[in-house]
Scaffold this active site. Structure first.
Site, short mmCIF file in Angstrom:
data_model
loop_
_atom_site.label_atom_id
_atom_site.label_comp_id
_atom_site.label_asym_id
_atom_site.label_seq_id
_atom_site.Cartn_x
_atom_site.Cartn_y
_atom_site.Cartn_z
N ARG A 68 0.83 -1.21 0.00
CA ARG A 68 0.00 0.00 0.00
C ARG A 68 0.86 1.27 0.00
O ARG A 68 0.51 2.28 -0.62
CB ARG A 68 -0.92 -0.01 1.21
CG ARG A 68 -1.98 1.08 1.23
CD ARG A 68 -3.06 0.75 2.25
NE ARG A 68 -4.09 1.77 2.30
CZ ARG A 68 -4.25 2.64 3.31
NH1 ARG A 68 -3.43 2.57 4.36
NH2 ARG A 68 -5.21 3.53 3.28
N HIS A 72 0.35 4.36 -2.59
CA HIS A 72 0.09 5.72 -2.12
C HIS A 72 1.23 6.67 -2.48
O HIS A 72 1.02 7.88 -2.56
CB HIS A 72 -0.16 5.72 -0.61
CG HIS A 72 -1.54 5.29 -0.24
ND1 HIS A 72 -2.34 5.99 0.62
CD2 HIS A 72 -2.27 4.21 -0.63
CE1 HIS A 72 -3.51 5.39 0.75
NE2 HIS A 72 -3.49 4.29 0.01
N ASP A 73 2.41 6.15 -2.69
CA ASP A 73 3.51 6.97 -3.17
C ASP A 73 3.30 7.33 -4.63
O ASP A 73 3.34 8.51 -5.01
CB ASP A 73 4.84 6.23 -2.99
CG ASP A 73 6.04 7.06 -3.39
OD1 ASP A 73 6.02 8.29 -3.14
OD2 ASP A 73 7.00 6.50 -3.94
N VAL A 76 0.60 9.94 -5.87
CA VAL A 76 0.72 11.34 -5.45
C VAL A 76 2.00 11.92 -6.04
O VAL A 76 3.09 11.73 -5.52
CB VAL A 76 0.72 11.45 -3.91
CG1 VAL A 76 0.83 12.91 -3.49
CG2 VAL A 76 -0.54 10.82 -3.33
N ASP A 80 8.13 8.76 -6.10
CA ASP A 80 9.33 9.50 -5.73
C ASP A 80 9.66 9.42 -4.24
O ASP A 80 10.49 10.19 -3.74
CB ASP A 80 9.20 10.97 -6.15
CG ASP A 80 8.08 11.70 -5.42
OD1 ASP A 80 7.30 11.03 -4.70
OD2 ASP A 80 7.98 12.93 -5.57
N SER A 82 7.90 10.36 -1.80
CA SER A 82 7.40 11.51 -1.02
C SER A 82 6.53 11.09 0.14
O SER A 82 6.45 11.78 1.16
CB SER A 82 6.64 12.48 -1.93
OG SER A 82 5.50 11.86 -2.49
N GLU A 94 2.89 13.99 3.57
CA GLU A 94 1.63 13.38 3.14
C GLU A 94 1.07 12.41 4.17
O GLU A 94 -0.03 11.88 3.99
CB GLU A 94 1.86 12.66 1.80
CG GLU A 94 2.28 13.61 0.69
CD GLU A 94 2.96 12.91 -0.49
OE1 GLU A 94 2.87 11.65 -0.56
OE2 GLU A 94 3.56 13.59 -1.33
N ASN A 100 -4.26 8.70 4.52
CA ASN A 100 -3.05 8.12 5.12
C ASN A 100 -3.02 8.14 6.65
O ASN A 100 -2.43 7.26 7.28
CB ASN A 100 -1.82 8.86 4.61
CG ASN A 100 -1.64 8.74 3.12
OD1 ASN A 100 -2.16 7.82 2.48
ND2 ASN A 100 -0.89 9.67 2.53
N PRO A 169 -7.90 7.58 -4.71
CA PRO A 169 -9.34 7.31 -4.78
C PRO A 169 -9.89 6.85 -3.43
O PRO A 169 -9.37 5.90 -2.83
CB PRO A 169 -9.45 6.20 -5.83
CG PRO A 169 -8.09 5.58 -5.90
CD PRO A 169 -7.12 6.66 -5.57
N HIS A 199 -6.31 -5.92 -2.80
CA HIS A 199 -7.17 -6.02 -1.62
C HIS A 199 -7.48 -7.47 -1.25
O HIS A 199 -8.32 -7.71 -0.38
CB HIS A 199 -8.47 -5.23 -1.84
CG HIS A 199 -8.31 -3.76 -1.67
ND1 HIS A 199 -9.36 -2.86 -1.74
CD2 HIS A 199 -7.20 -3.01 -1.45
CE1 HIS A 199 -8.91 -1.63 -1.56
NE2 HIS A 199 -7.59 -1.69 -1.38
N ASP A 246 -10.29 -9.29 2.57
CA ASP A 246 -10.63 -10.61 2.04
C ASP A 246 -10.75 -11.57 3.23
O ASP A 246 -9.75 -12.11 3.70
CB ASP A 246 -9.54 -11.09 1.07
CG ASP A 246 -9.70 -12.56 0.68
OD1 ASP A 246 -10.74 -13.15 1.00
OD2 ASP A 246 -8.77 -13.10 0.05
N THR A 249 -9.22 -15.56 2.74
CA THR A 249 -7.78 -15.87 2.83
C THR A 249 -7.03 -14.56 3.06
O THR A 249 -6.37 -14.05 2.16
CB THR A 249 -7.28 -16.56 1.54
OG1 THR A 249 -7.59 -15.74 0.40
CG2 THR A 249 -7.92 -17.93 1.37
#
Length: 326
Positions: A68, A72-73, A76, A80, A82, A94, A100, A169, A199, A246, A249
């Site tokens: 994740r 998320h890097d 945005v 890089d 960030s 961030e 986050n 999103p 997910h 999930d 599993t």
């Protein structure tokens, strides 16, 4: 800009934008290489893999957390690093963005990897590349596919709280919102559906699925709803309580995420949108019965995502400490 009034004109605009992003991604890809550190830090990939395996062995959930972080890097302002920056007097990071805060995990694992890499080869391996490799190694550690990670990213010297709040999103997204959000990053609807398969591991906070739990009874499995309500009461309480994305599993990277969706067992609103009488239904159904096909598309989409907005060459820097610029 005036709205498109003819579907062919809108399609042409969308296609032109996608072709532009695809061409840009191809240029970036040419600047990255899977053997980037072979000469300058030959043990880099082994160091990262060993640390990731140890972290996932200690806590299975950490695999999803590291995956994740990379997502998320990249979403945005590009891949890089960030997302790793702490707040300072001159940089607002961030980590406290709405998607986050009290949610992203794994920073200490990245710190440990970076310390080992600095000892082995000082100022060579970027934090952005650590995230990309750790994401792949996390998937593999939990039974998922492997792929060649293209390397050579440089670290950014700034962050964007606003972009983190706007570009990731949210779990309340409808299918159209998801398609647009990924398209804005040069990724197709096929990529979006495949990447959503991440997910199949990980957890979500009550605050992110409470709305679905109490307001979407028409497409939410009754037994799942009953089991979740004690963990996530309404209208308030237990915001930080978690449930597996999930439940079948939870700590195995497989295609059960899609099987769950066909049974109306998607935890998040945005999850169930991939099987809700829409354009994603066919691909979701295919993945539910074809794990190899899902794995193929997932690895391809991860490579594409890993090339979003990367810094290469003399741009950016290689941070010594992933939490702050040099």
């Amino acid at each position: 800009m005036a709205p498109c009034r003819q579907i062919f004109a809108c399609s042409a605009v969308a296609m032109a934008a996608l072709l532009f992003f695809s061409a840009a991604a191809a240029v970036v890809s040419a600047q990255l290489s899977s053997d980037f550190y072979d000469e300058t830090c030959p043990d880099a990939l082994d160091i990262i893999e060993s640390a990731v395996r140890a972290a996932v062995s200690d806590e299975s959930r950490m695999g999803a957390s590291l995956l994740r972080l990379h997502f998320h890097d990249c979403f945005v302002n590009g891949c890089d690093g960030s997302v790793l920056l702490d707040d300072t007097t001159v940089i607002t990071g961030e980590k406290n963005a709405q998607p986050n805060k009290n949610s992203l995990r794994g920073f200490e694992v990245v710190d440990d990897i970076k310390a080992q890499l600095e000892e082995a080869c000082e100022k060579v391996v970027s934090c952005a590349d650590i995230l990309a490799v750790a994401a792949r190694d996390s998937v593999v550690a939990l039974g998922g596919p492997t792929w060649d990670v293209e390397l050579g990213r440089r670290d950014g010297t700034t962050a964007s709280l606003d972009a983190a709040n706007n570009d990731l999103p949210p779990p309340t997204s409808d299918l159209g919102d998801l398609i647009k959000s990924f398209s804005d990053k040069g990724l197709t609807a096929t990529d979006m559906i495949a990447l959503s398969g991440a997910h199949t591991i990980g957890q979500a906070r009550c605050v992110n699925f409470r709305g679905r739990l109490y307001n979407e009874t028409n497409n939410l499995d009754a037994s799942l709803s009953t089991s979740l309500k004690p963990t996530c009461p309404s209208p308030t309480g237990g915001d930080d309580n978690t449930a597996p994305l999930d439940p079948a599993t939870s700590y195995v990277f497989d295609n059960f995420y899609y099987r769950n969706l066909i049974k109306n067992k998607g935890l998040l609103h945005s999850d169930q949108q991939l099987f809700h009488n829409g354009s994603a239904d066919a691909q979701t159904t295919a993945y539910a019965s074809d794990m190899a096909g899902f794995f193929d598309d997932f690895r391809d989409a991860m490579v594409k995502m890993g090339g979003i907005g990367v810094l290469t060459g003399s741009s950016g820097q290689v941070r010594v400490n992933c939490r702050k610029v040099n």
